[in-house]
Design an enzyme around this catalytic site. Structure first.
Site, PDB file in Angstrom:
ATOM      1  N   GLU A 108      -9.585   4.107   1.964  1.00 45.97           N
ATOM      2  CA  GLU A 108      -9.080   4.315   0.604  1.00 45.97           C
ATOM      3  C   GLU A 108      -7.972   3.347   0.208  1.00 45.97           C
ATOM      4  OE1 GLU A 108      -5.768   5.351   2.723  1.00 45.97           O
ATOM      5  OE2 GLU A 108      -7.824   5.849   3.217  1.00 45.97           O
ATOM      6  N   LYS A 130       0.845  -1.196   0.000  1.00 44.79           N
ATOM      7  CA  LYS A 130       0.000   0.000   0.000  1.00 44.79           C
ATOM      8  C   LYS A 130       0.882   1.249   0.000  1.00 44.79           C
ATOM      9  CE  LYS A 130      -3.248   2.545   2.965  1.00 44.79           C
ATOM     10  NZ  LYS A 130      -3.964   2.546   4.251  1.00 44.79           N
ATOM     11  N   ARG A 133      -7.617   0.175   0.526  1.00 47.22           N
ATOM     12  CA  ARG A 133      -8.111  -1.042  -0.139  1.00 47.22           C
ATOM     13  C   ARG A 133      -8.522  -0.766  -1.578  1.00 47.22           C
ATOM     14  NH1 ARG A 133     -12.525  -1.728   4.436  1.00 47.22           N
ATOM     15  NH2 ARG A 133     -10.740  -0.826   5.503  1.00 47.22           N
ATOM     16  N   ASP A 173       1.408   5.859   6.347  1.00 50.95           N
ATOM     17  CA  ASP A 173       0.451   5.041   5.605  1.00 50.95           C
ATOM     18  C   ASP A 173       1.063   4.434   4.344  1.00 50.95           C
ATOM     19  OD1 ASP A 173      -2.045   3.957   5.915  1.00 50.95           O
ATOM     20  OD2 ASP A 173      -3.086   5.470   4.742  1.00 50.95           O
ATOM     21  N   ASP A 230      -2.292  10.307   4.225  1.00 50.26           N
ATOM     22  CA  ASP A 230      -3.729  10.016   4.269  1.00 50.26           C
ATOM     23  C   ASP A 230      -4.437  10.981   5.211  1.00 50.26           C
ATOM     24  OD1 ASP A 230      -6.250   8.918   4.206  1.00 50.26           O
ATOM     25  OD2 ASP A 230      -5.746   7.210   5.484  1.00 50.26           O
ATOM     26  N   LYS A 255      -9.811  12.667   8.957  1.00 47.49           N
ATOM     27  CA  LYS A 255      -9.378  12.092  10.231  1.00 47.49           C
ATOM     28  C   LYS A 255      -9.464  13.145  11.335  1.00 47.49           C
ATOM     29  CE  LYS A 255      -6.191   8.702   8.243  1.00 47.49           C
ATOM     30  NZ  LYS A 255      -6.935   7.512   8.660  1.00 47.49           N
TER      31      LYS A 255
END
Length: 427
Positions: free
Chosen positions: A283, A199, A285, A221, A204, A211
Site C-alpha cells: 500500500e 511515506k 507505493r 511504517d 500498517d 500481516k
C-alpha cells in the site's frame, strides 16, 4: 580517558563516523557518571579543529542524550546526563572561526533526529494522520517564518484525483491528511527547488492481505515521513541559503473495515494511471504515487528524493544498518552517496533493472502494485518511477532496515541525510 589508537597521518583526517563514535562515548559517560556537573573534552592533534568536526561531535553528543519518557512514569523516567550543566571542547590544534555556529548546527540536527525518533516511537493510538499534521503545523510555527504549512483534506485530494492515496486511506479511522511544508530562505535567493517525499503510513495492518508477523512493529511504517519531518525541523533551524525545499507526506493508516481496499480493486492515480491492487499490503507505493505526482507536477520540483519503509526485500538484501538507493541519475546517486558518508546514515546504490518491470503488468489496468516474489525491492522502485517525469532526477530510498533497532527502538535514520542533501542543493 579514552584511547583513540595511534595518531592518523596528517593527510588523512579523522572520518566523521569516528568523531561521532567519540562524541557518543563522551555523552554516555556524562550520563553514567552521576552528579557530574561539567565535562571538559580535550581533542588531540589527530582531530582537526574545524567546523565539520565540531558539528559532527555536537550532533552525535546531543543525539545520544535522547530519551523518550512520554509514556513512562515514576522511577521509569530517565533523564540523560541530568546533572551536567556545561560541556567544553578544547582543541590542541589551532581552531578556525565559526565553531560556535557548528555547535549550534549540531544541536539543530540532533533536534531533527529526536523528532524523527518521537514520530516513529509513538503508538498508533497517540499518533494518527491528524496528530502528524499537527506536528507539521508546529514545525512551521517554530521555524522563524522560513517554513509554511499546507494540509490538504479529503476534498482537496479528490479534486486532484488522488485515487491511489485515498484508496488506501478508506480503511483509516482518522481522515487522511496530505502534508506539504515549504522552506524558503529569508534572503529569497533560490538556486534550486527540491522535493522530499516521505511515506506516511501511521500503522500498517497489511489490510485484507493481513500481516502474519511483525505487526506490533508496524508503527514504524511512518519512518519515511518521520525522517522528512525531522529534516524539515532541522532545515527551518539551520536555514540554508539558495534552496527551496518541499516536504511532502501523504498521511493515513492501512486498516480493515467495510470501506477498506480489497485485492482486485482498480485505483486511478492523479496522473491518470490505473493501478490494479493485487495485494493490499503493498500500500505504501500507492500513497507515494500521488505524493510524487504532486511534487513533480503541481509543485514543480526540479529533483525529488523519496524515503520509505517500503519492502522487507530491501532488509533481506542490505540488513538493518543500510538503506537502499534506486535512481537512474548518476549525479543524484553520487550526491546521496557523499551525504551518506558525511552523516553516517549508511546507504548503498541498488540496480534499477528495467527488465523486472515486466512483472508489474496487469491484465486489466495500466500497472499492478505487486511484482514477482523475487526482486521485490527493485519492482517497488520501478513502480514509483511511473509517477515522476522520466527526465527529472529522482531517487527512491528504502529505509525499512535502519529505521528501527530491536533493542532501543527508533533510530532517527534519514533525518541527517536529508538535511545535509538539502543544504548542498543551495551551494
Amino acid at each position: 580517558l579514552w584511547g583513540l589508537g595511534p595518531p592518523q597521518k596528517k593527510e588523512k583526517p579523522m572520518e566523521s563516523a569516528t568523531v561521532m563514535k567519540i562524541a557518543t562515548a563522551v555523552s554516555s559517560a556524562c550520563h553514567d557518571q552521576k552528579k557530574v556537573t561539567s565535562c571538559n573534552i580535550l581533542l588531540p592533534n589527530g582531530i582537526s579543529a574545524n567546523s565539520s568536526t565540531v558539528q559532527d561531535f555536537s550532533t552525535a553528543f546531543y543525539s545520544n542524550l535522547y530519551a523518550d519518557n512520554r509514556y513512562r512514569t515514576g522511577k521509569k523516567v530517565e533523564v540523560m546526563a541530568e546533572d551536567v550543566k556545561s560541556v567544553t571542547l578544547v582543541m590542541e590544534s589551532s581552531a578556525e572561526d565559526g565553531l560556535e555556529k557548528a555547535v549550534q548546527t549540531g544541536q539543530h540536527l540532533a533536534k531533527g533526529v529526536s523528532l524523527t525518533k518521537d514520530i516513529v516511537n509513538a503508538p498508533h493510538n497517540v499518533l494518527n494522520s491528524i496528530s502528524l499534521a499537527d506536528t507539521a503545523k508546529r514545525i512551521a510555527a517554530e521555524s522563524d517564518g522560513t517554513i509554511t504549512c499546507t494540509i490538504l483534506g479529503v476534498e482537496e485530494c479528490e479534486k486532484r484525483g488522488m485515487g491511489a492515496y485515498l484508496g488506501v486511506a478508506r480503511g483509516s479511522e482518522a481522515e487522511p491528511q496530505f502534508i506539504h511544508l515549504t522552506y524558503k530562505p529569508k534572503s529569497g535567493d533560490i538556486k534550486k527547488k527540491v522535493g522530499i517525499v516521505g511515506k506516511g503510513l501511521l500503522f500498517d495492518t497489511g489490510g485484507y492481505n493481513i500481516k502474519v508477523a511483525m505487526m506490533e512493529l508496524m508503527k514504524f511504517d511512518c519512518g519515511g515521513a518521520a525522517a522528512v519531518l525531522g529534516a524539515a525541523r532541522a532545515t527551518g533551524d539551520i536555514q540554508p541559503e539558495g534552496v527551496e525545499a518541499h516536504f511532502i507526506v501523504a498521511a493515513c493508516s492501512n486498516m480493515i473495515n467495510a470501506k477498506a481496499l480489497v485485492p482486485s480493486d482498480v485505483l486511478t492515480a492523479s496522473n491518470g494511471k490505473t493501478i490494479e491492487v493485487l495485494n493490499t499490503d503493498a500500500e505504501g507505493r500507492l500513497t507515494l504515487a500521488d505524493a510524487l505526482v504532486y511534487a513533480d507536477k503541481e509543485v514543480g520540483c526540479e529533483s525529488i528524493i523519496e524515503l520509505s519503509t517500503l519492502t522487507g526485500a530491501c532488509m533481506i538484501s542490505l540488513g538493518k544498518k543500510i538503506c537502499g538507493v534506486w535512481t537512474d541519475d548518476d549525479d543524484l546517486a553520487k550526491s546521496l552517496e557523499d551525504v551518506s558518508k558525511v552523516t553516517g546514515d549508511k546507504s548503498w546504490r541498488m540496480p534499477m533493472a528495467k527488465e523486472y518491470a515486466e512483472s508489474l503488468k496487469s491484465k486489466i489496468a495500466d500497472i499492478s502494485n505487486l511484482g514477482d516474489r523475487y526482486g521485490g525491492a527493485i519492482t517497488a522502485a520501478l513502480f514509483l518511477t511511473e509517477f515522476v517525469d522520466k527526465k527529472k532526477p529522482f531517487a527512491h530510498i528504502d529505509i525499512a532496515g535502519p529505521v528501527w533497532d530491536d533493542k532501543t527502538g527508533a533510530t532517527g535514520f534519514g533525518s541527517k541525510m536529508v538535511t545535509e542533501w538539502i543544504k548542498r542543493q543551495g551551494e
